[in-house]
Design an enzyme around this catalytic site. Structure first.
Site, PDB file in Angstrom:
ATOM      1  N   HIS A 199      -3.189  51.634 -25.306  1.00 47.71           N
ATOM      2  CA  HIS A 199      -3.491  52.589 -26.300  1.00 47.71           C
ATOM      3  C   HIS A 199      -2.870  53.926 -26.051  1.00 47.71           C
ATOM      4  O   HIS A 199      -3.094  54.363 -24.746  1.00 47.71           O
ATOM      5  CB  HIS A 199      -5.179  52.682 -26.601  1.00 47.71           C
ATOM      6  CG  HIS A 199      -5.420  53.262 -27.910  1.00 47.71           C
ATOM      7  ND1 HIS A 199      -5.638  52.711 -28.972  1.00 47.71           N
ATOM      8  CD2 HIS A 199      -5.758  54.566 -28.201  1.00 47.71           C
ATOM      9  CE1 HIS A 199      -5.825  53.279 -30.108  1.00 47.71           C
ATOM     10  NE2 HIS A 199      -5.912  54.494 -29.622  1.00 47.71           N
ATOM     11  N   LYS A 257     -12.956  51.562 -29.668  1.00 48.51           N
ATOM     12  CA  LYS A 257     -12.239  50.460 -30.186  1.00 48.51           C
ATOM     13  C   LYS A 257     -11.683  49.285 -29.399  1.00 48.51           C
ATOM     14  O   LYS A 257     -11.828  48.261 -29.437  1.00 48.51           O
ATOM     15  CB  LYS A 257     -10.776  51.090 -30.583  1.00 48.51           C
ATOM     16  CG  LYS A 257     -10.925  51.738 -32.085  1.00 48.51           C
ATOM     17  CD  LYS A 257      -9.772  52.009 -32.625  1.00 48.51           C
ATOM     18  CE  LYS A 257      -8.959  53.303 -32.107  1.00 48.51           C
ATOM     19  NZ  LYS A 257      -9.346  54.371 -32.198  1.00 48.51           N
TER      20      LYS A 257
HETATM   21  N1  URA Z   1      -5.983  57.538 -31.008  1.00 50.44           N
HETATM   22  C1  URA Z   1      -7.346  57.388 -31.160  1.00 50.44           C
HETATM   23  O1  URA Z   1      -7.588  55.989 -31.206  1.00 50.44           O
HETATM   24  N2  URA Z   1      -8.297  58.204 -31.032  1.00 50.44           N
HETATM   25  C2  URA Z   1      -7.863  59.494 -31.139  1.00 50.44           C
HETATM   26  O2  URA Z   1      -8.744  60.350 -31.086  1.00 50.44           O
HETATM   27  C3  URA Z   1      -6.699  59.715 -30.860  1.00 50.44           C
HETATM   28  C4  URA Z   1      -5.582  58.908 -30.588  1.00 50.44           C
END
Ligand code: URA
Length: 444
Positions: A82, A187
């Site tokens: 991510h 997430k």
């Molecule tokens: N990506 C994300 O999922 N959340 C954030 O707050 C910043 C980048």
């Protein structure tokens, strides 16, 4: 839920309890807390921070606001990466099929564009027919079948983060370090992962430009992921210039397809190979970074990685032939070259101005409800340190109309700085630090 006393306490620098954070997130996901109250709370968090218990509780609350994938023991190890957000960062589009083609499973939940940065979800949605709203059952079945799925948050998956993310974008609270950490890790917890690589951007185009705060975020992400049972590694990478060349949704998909064929720009390929190697090493599918990197290069040159993208496109409703012929992606009606106004050395390509140019062209959002134009954007071929002649093309602008071309060229004139001196070094090192649970390693 009665929220005002919670806002008051956070405003006054006190901590909320675990139960309060968890109930708040589930009430917010259910629509029982209005955005104006949540916005006030977010600003109090930005100003006063969260203690470690609150951070863990917020992450838990965000994650538990929805459902979780559950793959069970003995299945292929799941791994994901991510990014904290950048301009031209299409790495996820390349990494997910690449790493899946090498034997790991990648159940990726991505976000939308935020501020001047692009979002993987918007890029995916520029692919005609591609569905990003898979149910939990569909996503899980697809990952078990082909080893990869790329989706967005839904009413089932991390729904509280979906709403918070958009609200933060509209309330100048994106930069709060604990909010970024909780958003990202929550997430990833919903993906039932065995490993996570986080790409923490630094430099003028990152939400957190300074090294000190990027390191703080990287360490927080590594601790939060690891404490939640998901071994996590963070890389600090350069965002003082756009990554690769293409900036804009379909344009970035096209560049990602080129990268999966081994024909991407050198900085993108370098980052992809390093992140792929980290992902495979983290879940024990290789003997080490160097071997994994060479394997990743082979997966690209053999065509295995591009074939996995075809499978992914087919599984989620896109046309697999796009991999051979990306001309089927949305094309902007007009395009024009932006030429160097003078000779000299490229000193700086300002990623923030480039990102905002894409937003102005319609490729990002100025308001939560804006529709994103998939076809528009810019392709910047000039890189810091290049010598250029007057009149040499430095970029192209892809727009809906001539007014867009003029606006895009004006933005590029601001973004691309040409000087008389050779700039030292060409900017920040592409990958400068590696942060693990026990250490910070300086790589360059
Ligand atoms: N990506 C994300 O999922 N959340 C954030 O707050 C910043 C980048």
């Amino acid at each position: 839920m009665i929220v005002i006393p919670l806002i008051e306490r956070k405003r006054d620098g006190e901590a909320l309890t675990t139960e309060e954070w968890v109930s708040l997130m589930s009430a917010y996901a259910a629509g029982d807390v209005p955005d104006y109250q949540m916005a006030a709370l977010l600003m109090a968090v930005l100003l006063n921070g969260l203690d470690p218990h609150e951070l863990a509780a917020l992450t838990d609350g965000l994650w538990r606001s929805g459902r979780t994938l559950a793959f069970g023991d003995g299945t292929t190890p799941r791994v994901d990466k991510h990014s904290t957000g950048g301009v031209g960062d299409k790495t996820s589009l390349v990494l997910a099929p690449l790493v899946a083609s090498m034997g790991a499973a990648v159940p990726m939940i991505s976000g939308r564009a935020l501020g001047h940065t692009g979002g993987t979800l918007d890029k995916l949605e520029s692919i005609p027919g591609f569905r990003t709203d898979l149910s939990v059952a569909e996503m899980q079945a697809q990952v078990e079948r082909i080893g990869v799925a790329m989706v967005g948050q839904t009413a089932e998956l991390a729904p509280a983060d979906r709403r918070l993310y958009a609200l933060r974008d509209a309330t100048a609270t994106v930069e709060a370090i604990p909010l970024m950490a909780a958003s990202i890790v929550s997430k990833k917890m919903a993906e039932d992962l065995a490993g996570l690589v986080v790409d923490v951007k630094r430099g003028s185009g990152a939400f957190l430009p300074e090294l000190e705060e990027t390191l703080e975020l990287a360490q927080l992400l590594v601790r939060l992921g690891t404490d939640n049972g998901c071994p996590t590694v963070a890389l600090l990478t350069a965002m003082d210039r756009p990554l690769g060349r293409a900036c804009g949704n379909a344009l970035e998909v096209e560049e990602a397809i080129a990268a999966l064929r081994g024909e991407g720009p050198p900085d993108l390929m370098e980052l992809v190979y390093r992140e792929a190697a980290e992902m495979l090493t983290l879940v024990g599918l290789t003997e080490g970074i160097e071997i994994a990197r060479a394997d990743a290069e082979r997966a690209v040159t053999s065509g295995r990685a591009a074939a996995k993208l075809q499978e992914l496109l087919e599984a989620q409703g896109g046309n697999p032939n796009l991999v051979d012929d990306p001309a089927g992606l949305p094309q902007a009606p007009v395009s024009a070259a932006y030429e160097a106004p003078q000779e000299g050395w490229i000193e700086w390509v300002d990623p923030r101005t480039v990102g905002l140019a894409v937003v102005t062209l319609g490729g990002g959002r100025q308001h939560i409800t804006d529709r994103v134009d998939p076809a528009v954007g810019v392709v910047v071929t000039a890189k810091p340190g290049n010598r250029v002649e007057a009149g040499q093309p430095l970029a192209s602008v892809h727009a809906r109309d001539e007014a867009g071309i003029a606006a895009g060229c004006a933005a590029l004139a601001q973004a691309i700085r040409i000087g008389d001196e050779v700039p030292p070094g060409g900017g920040l090192p592409l990958i400068s630090h590696r942060v693990t649970a026990g250490a910070v390693e300086i790589l360059a």
